[in-house]
Scaffold this active site. Structure first.
Site, PDB file in Angstrom:
ATOM      1  N   ASP A   1     -13.890   5.883   3.210  1.00  0.00           N
ATOM      2  CA  ASP A   1     -12.694   5.801   4.058  1.00  0.00           C
ATOM      3  C   ASP A   1     -11.917   7.102   4.084  1.00  0.00           C
ATOM      4  O   ASP A   1     -11.339   7.459   5.105  1.00  0.00           O
ATOM      5  CB  ASP A   1     -11.805   4.655   3.589  1.00  0.00           C
ATOM      6  N   ASP A   2     -11.890   7.835   2.973  1.00  0.00           N
ATOM      7  CA  ASP A   2     -11.145   9.098   2.936  1.00  0.00           C
ATOM      8  C   ASP A   2     -11.738  10.117   3.900  1.00  0.00           C
ATOM      9  O   ASP A   2     -11.009  10.920   4.482  1.00  0.00           O
ATOM     10  CB  ASP A   2     -11.149   9.680   1.515  1.00  0.00           C
TER      11      ASP A   2
ATOM     12  N   GLU B   1     -13.648   4.808  -2.108  1.00  0.00           N
ATOM     13  CA  GLU B   1     -12.238   5.136  -1.933  1.00  0.00           C
ATOM     14  C   GLU B   1     -11.726   6.040  -3.058  1.00  0.00           C
ATOM     15  O   GLU B   1     -11.908   5.747  -4.245  1.00  0.00           O
ATOM     16  CB  GLU B   1     -11.406   3.844  -1.908  1.00  0.00           C
ATOM     17  N   ASP B   2     -11.102   7.150  -2.670  1.00  0.00           N
ATOM     18  CA  ASP B   2     -10.388   8.034  -3.598  1.00  0.00           C
ATOM     19  C   ASP B   2     -11.276   8.606  -4.701  1.00  0.00           C
ATOM     20  O   ASP B   2     -10.889   8.662  -5.871  1.00  0.00           O
ATOM     21  CB  ASP B   2      -9.172   7.331  -4.188  1.00  0.00           C
TER      22      ASP B   2
ATOM     23  N   ASN C   1      -0.273  12.193   1.611  1.00  0.00           N
ATOM     24  CA  ASN C   1       0.606  11.205   1.008  1.00  0.00           C
ATOM     25  C   ASN C   1       0.388  11.188  -0.498  1.00  0.00           C
ATOM     26  O   ASN C   1      -0.606  11.742  -0.983  1.00  0.00           O
ATOM     27  CB  ASN C   1       0.372   9.811   1.634  1.00  0.00           C
TER      28      ASN C   1
ATOM     29  N   TYR D   1       0.849  -1.196   0.000  1.00  0.00           N
ATOM     30  CA  TYR D   1       0.000   0.000   0.000  1.00  0.00           C
ATOM     31  C   TYR D   1       0.886   1.247   0.000  1.00  0.00           C
ATOM     32  O   TYR D   1       1.917   1.273  -0.660  1.00  0.00           O
ATOM     33  CB  TYR D   1      -0.979  -0.058   1.187  1.00  0.00           C
TER      34      TYR D   1
ATOM     35  N   ARG E   1      -9.118  10.687  -7.667  1.00  0.00           N
ATOM     36  CA  ARG E   1      -8.275  11.389  -6.685  1.00  0.00           C
ATOM     37  C   ARG E   1      -7.422  10.359  -5.951  1.00  0.00           C
ATOM     38  O   ARG E   1      -7.620  10.079  -4.783  1.00  0.00           O
ATOM     39  CB  ARG E   1      -9.153  12.159  -5.696  1.00  0.00           C
TER      40      ARG E   1
ATOM     41  N   LYS F   1      -6.209  -1.845  -0.576  1.00  0.00           N
ATOM     42  CA  LYS F   1      -7.057  -1.718   0.616  1.00  0.00           C
ATOM     43  C   LYS F   1      -7.587  -3.077   1.070  1.00  0.00           C
ATOM     44  O   LYS F   1      -7.593  -3.394   2.261  1.00  0.00           O
ATOM     45  CB  LYS F   1      -8.235  -0.776   0.328  1.00  0.00           C
TER      46      LYS F   1
END
Length: 571
Positions: free
Chosen positions: A273-274, A250-251, A422, A108, A161, A179
């Site tokens: 999750d973000d 996610e993202d 990150n 990851y 993203r 993930k």
């Protein structure tokens, strides 16, 4: 399909297998490689198909670890590990579990960011589902495969993203794969129960559109109503095919992330999750940091740099924790200072959306010593607010300068500094610099992995405030009691559970977070707390359950990467 685990009359667990030969060794869930016993090689027609030498799982793990160590760079290590996962899931997870501190950054963050950028070049074998916009009318058919029958956890992204790297299109598949690897490695959710999905609605990344190896739909991103209808069709198909699944977003880009969460959170068991997972791990670490600093969370003054969905999600959960600890909501709001690219967010900004509750009234800052009241800088905010902690989710590498950190250190004995963006080049500060600038007094947490810090007398682990401490355990807790929904309250429960087992609880100079080596026990601890919250909220079939019974449920559900004996399935 998952492993068909049985227990014989002696209490021995074994697996019933109905395939032989190449069909067996080409199945990554069933494959044991060189660890098939002599008896299994006879029973399942494997003689001559695998090398004659027998090796134990642990021996093979160590041999593969040496291959990882000797690989030329982290991308090659990532590619090797992905290929290993595609060949032998049990071996991959045994390797991840034994060497998790070394392997997780390769599986990851930060390495997965590069892997997403180069996904078309490193793609070897199908894993997960690509649902592209041209196939929007056949999503049910795409999901209708026998190997997906056991699915209980889905991670989905549209690739817009990816970390701090922006639009990676279909290459964003690296994130759901990574993930879900952590769901299994960190919490023991069986790999057969996980399914990574990318919603391929095109990309606005010209480099990808012009790349002959790009594997996604070559088209600019679909937006507006067409995008909304496509996602809605996906959710309807998921609800029909997997009515009890846990779906993790996610993202997704900021303009879609919160909108999709709010639209579907009451329709199925889902979370982002973000927004929520990030908030939970940050609050868990901040609760530990506040305790270590000697200043309770309710007395902290907090600057959040980056006022997008993640920054506001963090702020909302911190606020909930403050209110639960006795602060009024109005007083809790007064503890926050949100800063974006235009400086401190105040009520002078007409375009505020979900950030509005955290905007400062102009009268609050009228007496501040600043150059321009319409554009109050981050440094000016630190100096005038007397902030005690600063959190970065801006993806602006190096924005926490020495001057800013030293100004923060004037306000408090032990400043709390969390540069969380990150991958590494997007981090708001290098944690080693922050510790140097504060003579080691700062309490630091980062969003990606950094090397150990030498304080002159010993090496100190840098706390990686990574969602992997939260979402695997939360997902385990949700699934083990089959919760119908994921609630905001569960994320605060998870954060408090994490803070409860912080090493700094016993020693204020110790780390905020347990070592990654302990992540499976951490996930189980969080899962227990989340499962109890789900039951208390009336979201499961259990009206009440004893701690002993809940622990037994967890024991029965958690998968471990070990080779069980195989026996032929009797039809």
């Amino acid at each position: 399909m998952g492993l068909d685990v049985k227990i014989d009359e002696t209490g021995q667990k074994y697996v019933e297998v109905d395939v032989t030969g190449y069909e067996l060794i080409n199945n990554p869930i069933l494959n044991k490689g060189r660890s098939f016993t002599a008896e299994e090689r006879v029973l399942f027609k494997l003689r001559g198909l695998v090398p004659p030498a027998y090796l134990t799982l642990d021996e093979i793990v160590d041999k593969n670890y040496q291959i990882v160590v000797n690989s030329p760079n982290d991308l090659e290590r990532h590619i090797f590990l992905r290929n290993l996962q595609d060949r032998n899931e049990t071996l991959f997870y045994a390797l991840l579990n034994k060497y998790i501190e070394e392997i997780m950054p390769l599986v990851y963050t930060p390495t997965v960011g590069v892997a997403c950028q180069l996904f078309g070049r490193i793609y070897r074998r199908a894993r997960g589902i690509f649902i592209s916009y041209p196939n929007r009318d056949c999503i049910e058919e795409i999901l209708d495969h026998l190997q997906f029958d056991d699915t209980e956890v889905i991670v989905v992204s549209d690739g817009e993203r990816i970390l701090g790297l922006g639009d990676q299109g279909a290459g964003g598949m690296g994130i759901p794969i990574g993930k879900l690897s952590l769901y299994t490695g960190c919490a023991g959710i069986a790999p057969s129960k996980t399914l990574p999905i990318v919603l391929d609605v095109g990309t606005d990344n010209e480099d990808l559109l012009n790349d002959p190896l790009y594997l996604g739909w070559r088209h600019n991103r679909v937006r507006g109503k067409d995008y909304d209808d496509f996602v809605d069709g996906f959710v309807k198909a998921i609800k029909k095919r997997f009515p009890n699944v846990l779906l993790q977003w996610e993202d997704f880009a900021q303009n879609n992330a919160l909108k999709l969460l709010n639209r579907y959170k009451d329709e199925l068991c889902t979370f982002n999750d973000d927004i929520q997972g990030t908030a939970s791990i940050v609050v868990g670490a901040l609760l530990a940091a506040s305790n270590a600093s000697g200043v309770p969370l309710t007395q902290q003054k907090i600057i959040v740099v980056g006022a997008g969905s993640a920054g506001v999600g963090i702020s909302n959960l911190i606020l909930d924790a403050m209110v639960e600890d006795g602060l009024s909501k109005d007083d809790a709001y007064k503890a926050f200072y949100l800063v974006d690219r235009n400086g401190l967010i105040t009520d002078n900004i007409a375009s505020l959306d979900f950030q509005a509750p955290f905007s400062r009234e102009s009268s609050d800052v009228a007496s501040w010593s600043v150059i321009d009241n319409e554009n109050i800088t981050l440094l000016e905010t630190v100096q005038n607010s007397k902030a005690t902690m600063i959190i970065g989710v801006s993806a602006q590498g190096g924005i926490f300068t020495r001057e800013i950190i030293e100004a923060l250190a004037i306000n408090t004995e032990r400043p709390i500094v969390f540069p969380l963006s990150n991958p590494t080049q997007k981090a708001e500060a290098n944690p080693h610099d922050v510790l140097d600038w504060t003579n080691g007094k700062a309490i630091v947490g980062t969003g990606t992995a950094f090397p150990m810090y030498n304080d002159g007398s010993s090496l100190r682990r840098i706390d990686q405030v990574n969602n992997s401490y939260i979402f695997p355990g939360l997902g385990l807790g949700v699934r083990v009691v089959k919760s119908k929904r994921v609630t905001d309250r569960m994320f605060l429960v998870a954060a408090r559970a994490l803070a409860d087992i912080s090493p700094s609880k016993l020693d204020s100079k110790a780390n905020l977070l347990p070592s990654l080596k302990e992540v499976r026990s951490v996930s189980r601890y969080i899962a227990f707390a989340v499962a109890k919250e789900a039951i208390a909220a009336g979201l499961t079939e259990y009206k009440e359950i004893s701690d002993r019974a809940l622990n037994q449920l967890l024991d029965d559900y958690i998968w471990s990467p070990v080779y069980l004996p195989y026996r032929p399935k009797i039809s």
